[in-house]
Design an enzyme around this catalytic site. Structure first.
Site, PDB file in Angstrom:
ATOM      1  N   GLU A 166       4.226 -28.724 -46.201  1.00 27.55           N
ATOM      2  CA  GLU A 166       3.721 -27.391 -45.789  1.00 27.55           C
ATOM      3  C   GLU A 166       4.296 -26.285 -46.663  1.00 27.55           C
ATOM      4  O   GLU A 166       4.569 -25.183 -46.198  1.00 27.55           O
ATOM      5  CB  GLU A 166       4.005 -27.110 -44.300  1.00 27.55           C
ATOM      6  CG  GLU A 166       3.459 -28.148 -43.354  1.00 27.55           C
ATOM      7  CD  GLU A 166       2.023 -28.531 -43.648  1.00 27.55           C
ATOM      8  OE1 GLU A 166       1.254 -27.688 -44.144  1.00 27.55           O
ATOM      9  OE2 GLU A 166       1.664 -29.688 -43.403  1.00 27.55           O
ATOM     10  N   GLY A 167       4.459 -26.585 -47.930  1.00 23.13           N
ATOM     11  CA  GLY A 167       5.058 -25.633 -48.863  1.00 23.13           C
ATOM     12  C   GLY A 167       6.557 -25.843 -48.888  1.00 23.13           C
ATOM     13  O   GLY A 167       7.232 -25.639 -47.877  1.00 23.13           O
TER      14      GLY A 167
END
Length: 599
Positions: A444-445
């Protein structure tokens, strides 16, 4: 000693009812006017029973067994018991908790859903990812889907009959989605034929639900290069008629399962789309905006994952430290009737345990505060209040994701250390928590991406508007509580850090005007400093509540423990900011001076 877990209901009640007064805020919102303390407590109790009783027993064996792929049929079988637990989850109505009543949801606050998911993540992160990703798919379609898409998919995602995924990453690109190559060709009837490969797709294929709804990023034939040429499509595993009846299998399948460090019970898939039929979500070439609804929900969810792991690791490490005897206390025997003292007497063991406890309780306060602001942003009928809450959620989201996951990695590692050699052995469960926690800093980054988002986008891009609004809230608390003698030990370091954050932000901003690398060089340290600022603010508030309760004559040891943990945080963890600020101020020179050939 098997892994145990007691849902932290008392601390959740403290945060929701005594710290945040959440029901007062929620009842002022038309959508949540009926929410009351008794309802919140009852759902927490039942949610805790499901997490501890149904999910927890599957976590250790599920990790050992993992998922299995049939290469001939492309079917994935989840660990024993996973599908049955999901059936019970659906029958209990848990998927619909915070979903829109228009689509069969219960319409309860996101704040309550986050607390429930914390308990699920403590019980089994890998299992919880299957239903957890569906919430993100639901949010994206709820915000950007067509009426036909909403009518078909949202009731079934709400009920849990179908699950959802997000298909972003490709073999040659991770966070830089502007590089993706998956293509979407219009068929001519409003649908698109999508071809490409996706990797690292959590819950991309499994045997737990009748259908899987993939949200896929792809490029249309006339798409401009880069991130401005990305569109979002909904691609079901099985085609479905308007009434939900399943038809033929779509041309999307799992080609391989990733062999991973952790979360073995979750199927992380390499997905192949070979002319799969999908429909456009939102406008052409604006898929990232639609997908960011899901990505931001997922970022809060990942912070929640590490919070859950921190809590369960702490609980088991404390139990072990009270039971395991090893050597004598430096100040003399504390258990003279035994051959040695419990290791809880040793200062460094306490330091490790208190670090995990402070990160768990601080993280819970931050996550609940952020979720409550999200509820206001979504449900307020006051536009100014709505925007203010949305701005604060935007500022806090990268902090929740990165600060809580960094802390979770540290905490689970500390708790493993408490177990000594037993912590390295699978049957005790601690090494699984460490392995599972490590992915949360990556997906998620990555946490560096979150740091760049915080400093570059959320702070410098609007000249510090969002940060100043948060600073004003903190300053108002400082001025109100600062007149109290019993609050000085908490308020003074908070005020000092607030002043230093303002100066650091100004300094980095000025440097960045001349050299953008200064943002990249300072970002990770900066996020951690601001994370501590938010933690210090919440810990000071929690200490104030505990002091007030004691002053009123309450002798509950809960408040004594809360104050001890607050004092530990300010004495032992907050001072980390001094070295972080020094590092952030050192600039990009030492990082960028070396020629690439010398590496």
């Amino acid at each position: 000693m098997p892994v145990s877990y007691t849902p932290p209901i008392r601390d959740m009640q403290f945060v929701l009812h005594e710290l945040l007064h959440a029901t007062d805020t929620l009842r002022a919102l038309p959508a949540h006017a009926e929410v009351d303390v008794d309802t919140v407590n009852a759902i927490l109790e039942e949610g805790g029973k499901f997490a501890a009783g149904v999910v927890l027993p599957l976590n250790l064996p599920g990790d050992a067994q993992g998922c299995r792929l049939d290469r001939d049929t492309h079917a994935v079988t989840t660990p024993d018991g996973f599908a049955d637990a999901y059936r019970q989850y659906v029958e209990g109505g848990w998927p619909s908790l915070s979903c829109d009543p228009e689509h069969g949801g219960q319409g309860l606050p996101h704040t309550l859903n986050q607390c429930f998911y914390e308990m699920l993540n403590s019980a089994g992160q890998a299992w919880t990812m299957y239903p957890g990703l569906s919430h993100g798919a639901y949010e994206a379609l709820h915000a950007h889907g067509t009426e036909a898409q909403k009518k078909l998919y949202l009731p079934r995602l709400t009920s849990g009959e179908w699950t959802g995924t997000m298909c972003l990453t490709e073999p040659h690109c991770g966070t830089d989605l502007g590089l993706l190559r998956t293509k979407a060709e219009p068929v001519g009837d409003g649908t698109y034929r999508i071809t490409g490969q996706k990797i690292f797709i959590s819950a991309g294929e499994h045997d737990m639900a009748a259908n899987i709804i993939h949200l896929v990023l792809a490029r249309l034939p006339d798409a401009p290069a880069g991130s401005k040429g990305i569109s979002l499509f909904v691609v079901p595993k099985f085609h479905a008629s308007a009434d939900g009846t399943l038809g033929e299998r779509n041309a999307i399948h799992c080609a391989a399962l990733e062999h991973k460090m952790g979360i073995h019970g979750n199927s992380t898939c390499q997905m192949v789309l070979d002319g799969a039929i999908g429909t456009l979500v939102g406008e052409p070439h604006k898929g990232l905006a639609a997908m960011f609804v899901m990505m931001n929900a997922a970022r809060l969810g990942v912070g929640c994952q590490s919070l859950g792991l921190t809590e369960v690791a702490y609980q088991n490490a404390v139990a072990y430290a009270k039971d395991r005897i090893q050597m004598r206390a430096l100040t003399g025997p504390k258990a003279p009737d035994q051959a040695a003292d419990p290791i809880l007497v040793h200062p460094d063991v306490r330091k490790m345990l208190l670090t995990a406890r402070a990160f768990a309780e601080g993280g819970r306060a931050l996550l609940c505060h952020t979720a409550l602001r999200l509820d206001v942003a979504l449900a307020s009928d006051d536009e100014d209040e709505k925007q203010s809450a949305a701005d604060e959620v935007a500022l806090l989201t990268p902090i929740v994701k990165a600060f809580l996951t960094d802390n979770g990695w540290l905490a689970t590692s500390h708790c493993q250390q408490v177990f000594g050699g037993h912590g390295y052995i699978h049957e005790w469960g601690m090494e699984q928590f460490v392995r599972d926690a490590r992915i949360n800093m990556i997906y998620e980054g990555t946490n560096t991406i979150q740091s760049l988002d915080l400093l570059g986008r959320k702070v410098l891009l609007d000249n510090g508007k969002k940060l100043k609004a948060l600073g004003k809230t903190v300053q108002e608390f400082i001025e109100d509580a600062g007149i109290r003698e019993d609050m000085q030990e908490f308020v003074n370091p908070l005020a000092d850090l607030g002043d230093k954050v303002s100066k650091l932000t100004m300094e980095i901003g000025m440097k960045a005007m001349g050299n953008p690398d200064e943002v990249g060089a300072a970002a990770v340290d900066y996020l951690r400093v601001v994370g501590h600022l938010v933690f210090a603010y919440l810990w000071a508030r929690m200490a104030q509540v505990a002091l007030d309760r004691q002053a009123a004559g309450d002798t509950d040891p809960f408040y004594t423990a809360k104050l001890h943990t607050a004092r530990f945080y300010f004495a032992r963890l907050l001072p980390e900011t001094a070295s972080l600020i020094r590092s952030a101020r050192s600039g990009s020179g030492a990082l960028m001076a070396m020629d690439a050939a010398l590496f």
